[in-house]
Motif scaffolding. Structure first.
Motif, PDB file in Angstrom:
ATOM      1  N   THR A   1       1.138  -1.002  -0.344  1.00 42.54           N
ATOM      2  CA  THR A   1      -0.063   0.034  -0.295  1.00 42.54           C
ATOM      3  C   THR A   1       0.848   1.242   0.057  1.00 42.54           C
ATOM      4  O   THR A   1       0.722   2.072  -0.526  1.00 42.54           O
ATOM      5  CB  THR A   1      -0.368  -0.059   1.224  1.00 42.54           C
ATOM      6  OG1 THR A   1      -1.874  -1.603   1.118  1.00 42.54           O
ATOM      7  CG2 THR A   1      -1.270   1.052   1.422  1.00 42.54           C
ATOM      8  N   ALA A   2       1.993   1.204   0.839  1.00 48.10           N
ATOM      9  CA  ALA A   2       3.060   2.636   1.017  1.00 48.10           C
ATOM     10  C   ALA A   2       3.131   2.531  -0.283  1.00 48.10           C
ATOM     11  O   ALA A   2       3.603   3.830  -1.015  1.00 48.10           O
ATOM     12  CB  ALA A   2       3.595   2.173   1.842  1.00 48.10           C
TER      13      ALA A   2
ATOM     14  N   GLU B   1       2.254  13.700  -3.772  1.00 50.65           N
ATOM     15  CA  GLU B   1       0.921  14.501  -4.014  1.00 50.65           C
ATOM     16  C   GLU B   1       0.047  13.913  -3.660  1.00 50.65           C
ATOM     17  O   GLU B   1      -1.286  14.232  -3.667  1.00 50.65           O
ATOM     18  CB  GLU B   1       1.753  15.021  -5.495  1.00 50.65           C
ATOM     19  CG  GLU B   1       2.464  16.136  -5.815  1.00 50.65           C
ATOM     20  CD  GLU B   1       2.542  16.704  -6.903  1.00 50.65           C
ATOM     21  OE1 GLU B   1       1.201  15.577  -7.923  1.00 50.65           O
ATOM     22  OE2 GLU B   1       2.572  17.637  -7.142  1.00 50.65           O
ATOM     23  N   ASN B   2      -0.197  12.708  -4.183  1.00 44.55           N
ATOM     24  CA  ASN B   2      -0.765  11.544  -3.435  1.00 44.55           C
ATOM     25  C   ASN B   2      -1.987  11.472  -2.035  1.00 44.55           C
ATOM     26  O   ASN B   2      -3.273  11.600  -1.539  1.00 44.55           O
ATOM     27  CB  ASN B   2      -0.875  10.042  -4.023  1.00 44.55           C
ATOM     28  CG  ASN B   2      -1.010   9.758  -5.876  1.00 44.55           C
ATOM     29  OD1 ASN B   2      -1.286   9.847  -5.982  1.00 44.55           O
ATOM     30  ND2 ASN B   2       0.330   9.347  -5.826  1.00 44.55           N
ATOM     31  N   ILE B   3      -0.445  12.166  -1.041  1.00 43.56           N
ATOM     32  CA  ILE B   3      -1.061  11.988   0.158  1.00 43.56           C
ATOM     33  C   ILE B   3      -1.678  13.214   0.200  1.00 43.56           C
ATOM     34  O   ILE B   3      -2.745  13.008   1.502  1.00 43.56           O
ATOM     35  CB  ILE B   3       0.276  11.748   1.061  1.00 43.56           C
ATOM     36  CG1 ILE B   3       0.887  10.413   1.243  1.00 43.56           C
ATOM     37  CG2 ILE B   3      -0.531  11.676   2.879  1.00 43.56           C
ATOM     38  CD1 ILE B   3       1.616   9.779   1.923  1.00 43.56           C
ATOM     39  N   ALA B   4      -1.349  14.045   0.100  1.00 44.35           N
ATOM     40  CA  ALA B   4      -1.858  15.774   0.241  1.00 44.35           C
ATOM     41  C   ALA B   4      -3.361  15.456  -0.819  1.00 44.35           C
ATOM     42  O   ALA B   4      -4.449  16.144   0.355  1.00 44.35           O
ATOM     43  CB  ALA B   4      -1.326  16.725  -0.538  1.00 44.35           C
TER      44      ALA B   4
ATOM     45  N   ALA C   1      -4.858   4.490  -2.554  1.00 40.13           N
ATOM     46  CA  ALA C   1      -3.654   3.466  -0.878  1.00 40.13           C
ATOM     47  C   ALA C   1      -3.764   5.104  -0.211  1.00 40.13           C
ATOM     48  O   ALA C   1      -2.935   4.631   0.683  1.00 40.13           O
ATOM     49  CB  ALA C   1      -2.699   3.003  -2.196  1.00 40.13           C
ATOM     50  N   SER C   2      -3.252   6.077  -0.740  1.00 42.54           N
ATOM     51  CA  SER C   2      -2.471   6.811   0.124  1.00 42.54           C
ATOM     52  C   SER C   2      -3.449   7.132   1.124  1.00 42.54           C
ATOM     53  O   SER C   2      -3.652   6.958   2.505  1.00 42.54           O
ATOM     54  CB  SER C   2      -2.690   8.412  -0.993  1.00 42.54           C
ATOM     55  OG  SER C   2      -1.892   8.407  -1.500  1.00 42.54           O
TER      56      SER C   2
ATOM     57  N   VAL D   1      -5.639   5.189   2.603  1.00 40.30           N
ATOM     58  CA  VAL D   1      -5.599   3.586   3.717  1.00 40.30           C
ATOM     59  C   VAL D   1      -4.027   3.517   4.070  1.00 40.30           C
ATOM     60  O   VAL D   1      -4.293   3.015   5.188  1.00 40.30           O
ATOM     61  CB  VAL D   1      -6.204   2.666   2.756  1.00 40.30           C
ATOM     62  CG1 VAL D   1      -5.294   1.331   2.979  1.00 40.30           C
ATOM     63  CG2 VAL D   1      -6.487   2.049   1.525  1.00 40.30           C
ATOM     64  N   LEU D   2      -3.099   4.274   3.623  1.00 43.02           N
ATOM     65  CA  LEU D   2      -2.592   4.108   4.711  1.00 43.02           C
ATOM     66  C   LEU D   2      -2.428   5.432   5.426  1.00 43.02           C
ATOM     67  O   LEU D   2      -1.628   4.983   6.381  1.00 43.02           O
ATOM     68  CB  LEU D   2      -1.251   4.688   3.958  1.00 43.02           C
ATOM     69  CG  LEU D   2       0.468   4.718   3.780  1.00 43.02           C
ATOM     70  CD1 LEU D   2       0.913   3.615   4.947  1.00 43.02           C
ATOM     71  CD2 LEU D   2       1.870   6.317   3.093  1.00 43.02           C
ATOM     72  N   ILE D   3      -2.729   6.809   5.317  1.00 45.24           N
ATOM     73  CA  ILE D   3      -3.333   7.193   6.175  1.00 45.24           C
ATOM     74  C   ILE D   3      -4.392   7.058   7.474  1.00 45.24           C
ATOM     75  O   ILE D   3      -4.022   6.662   9.016  1.00 45.24           O
ATOM     76  CB  ILE D   3      -3.705   8.444   5.502  1.00 45.24           C
ATOM     77  CG1 ILE D   3      -3.646   9.571   5.045  1.00 45.24           C
ATOM     78  CG2 ILE D   3      -4.209   9.080   6.970  1.00 45.24           C
ATOM     79  CD1 ILE D   3      -3.822  10.557   4.249  1.00 45.24           C
ATOM     80  N   ALA D   4      -5.203   6.081   7.297  1.00 45.69           N
ATOM     81  CA  ALA D   4      -6.081   5.467   8.314  1.00 45.69           C
ATOM     82  C   ALA D   4      -5.023   4.298   8.974  1.00 45.69           C
ATOM     83  O   ALA D   4      -5.102   4.378   9.773  1.00 45.69           O
ATOM     84  CB  ALA D   4      -7.286   4.635   7.246  1.00 45.69           C
ATOM     85  N   ALA D   5      -4.141   3.505   8.899  1.00 37.97           N
ATOM     86  CA  ALA D   5      -2.908   2.621   9.368  1.00 37.97           C
ATOM     87  C   ALA D   5      -2.058   3.172   9.874  1.00 37.97           C
ATOM     88  O   ALA D   5      -1.511   2.414  11.021  1.00 37.97           O
ATOM     89  CB  ALA D   5      -2.690   1.386   8.373  1.00 37.97           C
TER      90      ALA D   5
END
Length: 275
Positions: free
Chosen positions: A29-30, A54-57, A243-244, A246-250
Motif C-alpha cells: 500500500t505504501a 502529492e497523492n497523500i496531500a 492507497a494514500s 488507506v495508508l493514512i488510516a493505517a
C-alpha cells in the motif's frame, strides 16, 4: 543439540511467513501510495521511479480524509474513555462486590460476547432513529459503548479477580468507602489491564465500518474507515490516491502498537501472573 536446532527452525519458519504475510500488504500500500497513476498502471509491484507525495496531500485535502480522521479521533476518544470508566467500574463490582444477581450479570457479559452485531443491528438502528441519535456523535459513541462494554467488563473482571482480597480489606479498614476502594486502590492497580483493553477497544472502534455506516450515514459525519471505503468508488481510476487514504488510516494504528506493544503484552499477561 541438532534436535533443538530443528525445533527452532520448525517454529521460526512459519512465524517468519506469518510476519511477512502481515507486513507485505502495508508495504504494498505504501509503495502504491507514492506512485504516479502512470507508474501504477504500467507496473503496480515495482518500486516508484520518484516519491510522489502529492497523492497523500490529495487524499488528505481534496478527498476529505482530514475530516474523516477528525471524526474518528473524536468518536474513538470519547468511546474509549467511557468504556474504560464503565468497564473498570463493572469489573470491580463483579469481582469484589457480592450482590444479588452478580453471577447472572457476569454470565450475561460473557454471553453478550457471542452475539454477532448483525443480530442486533436492526433493533439498534430503530432505537437510534426513534431517539434522534442517528447521524450524531453521541449516537455513535453510545453504540460503540453498548457493543464493546461486555468485552471490556469481562476482561476487567478477570483482572480484578486476581487482586488479593487482603488489599481490599486493608483499604476498608483504613476507612475507605466502596467508591474510595475503587478510585484509590483498584483503579490504579488496574492500569496495565486498562491500557491493554483501551488499546483493543480503540482498535475495534477505529477499524469499525458497519456500525459507523449505520449510525452516521451522512458524508460530513463519516468516520475514517467508512470514508476511506467510499474513496474506492470515487477514485477507481486513481488507485494511488485511494492507497494514500488507506495508508493514512493505517498509520495511527501502527504507531499506537509500536509505542505500546510492551505495555499491551504486560497487561494481557498480568491477570495470569499476578498474585
Amino acid at each position: 543439540m541438532a534436535g533443538r536446532g530443528m525445533t527452532r527452525w520448525v517454529v521460526a519458519v512459519p512465524m517468519a511467513v506469518l510476519a511477512l504475510a502481515t507486513v507485505y500488504p502495508l508495504l504494498f500500500t505504501a509503495n502504491v501510495a507514492v506512485k504516479t497513476r502512470r507508474e501504477y498502471v504500467l507496473d503496480r509491484f515495482s518500486p516508484p521511479g520518484s516519491w510522489n507525495w502529492e497523492n497523500i496531500a490529495t487524499a488528505w485535502t481534496t478527498a476529505g480524509v482530514s475530516r474523516y480522521f477528525l471524526n474518528s479521533a473524536v468518536v474513538v476518544t470519547c468511546s474509549v474513555a467511557l468504556l474504560l470508566l464503565f468497564g473498570s467500574m463493572a469489573g470491580f463490582a463483579l469481582a469484589r462486590l457480592r450482590f444479588r444477581g452478580s453471577s447472572a450479570v457476569r454470565l450475561g457479559c460473557l454471553a453478550a460476547l457471542f452475539i454477532p452485531f448483525q443480530v442486533i443491528m436492526v433493533p439498534l438502528t430503530r432505537v437510534m432513529a426513534d431517539t434522534g441519535l442517528v447521524d450524531t456523535y453521541p449516537g455513535l459513541v453510545l453504540a460503540y459503548v453498548a457493543q464493546f462494554l461486555p468485552f471490556t467488563a469481562f476482561l476487567m473482571t478477570s483482572y480484578y479477580s486476581t487482586v488479593p482480597p487482603d488489599i481490599v480489606d486493608a483499604a476498608r479498614i483504613d476507612g475507605n468507602t466502596t467508591y474510595g476502594v475503587y478510585w484509590r486502590i483498584m483503579l490504579p492497580m488496574g492500569a496495565p489491564a486498562l491500557i491493554s483493553v483501551g488499546v483493543l477497544d480503540a482498535l475495534f472502534c477505529w477499524n469499525d465500518v458497519l456500525i459507523a455506516l449505520l449510525v452516521m450515514p451522512s458524508a460530513d459525519h463519516r468516520t475514517l474507515m467508512v470514508g476511506v471505503t467510499s474513496l474506492r468508488g470515487q477514485y477507481s481510476d486513481d488507485i494511488p490516491v485511494f492507497a494514500s487514504g488507506v495508508l493514512i488510516a493505517a498509520v495511527p494504528v501502527l504507531a499506537v502498537y509500536l509505542l505500546l506493544q510492551r505495555r499491551i503484552a504486560d497487561g494481557v499477561t498480568a491477570g495470569a501472573t499476578k498474585g
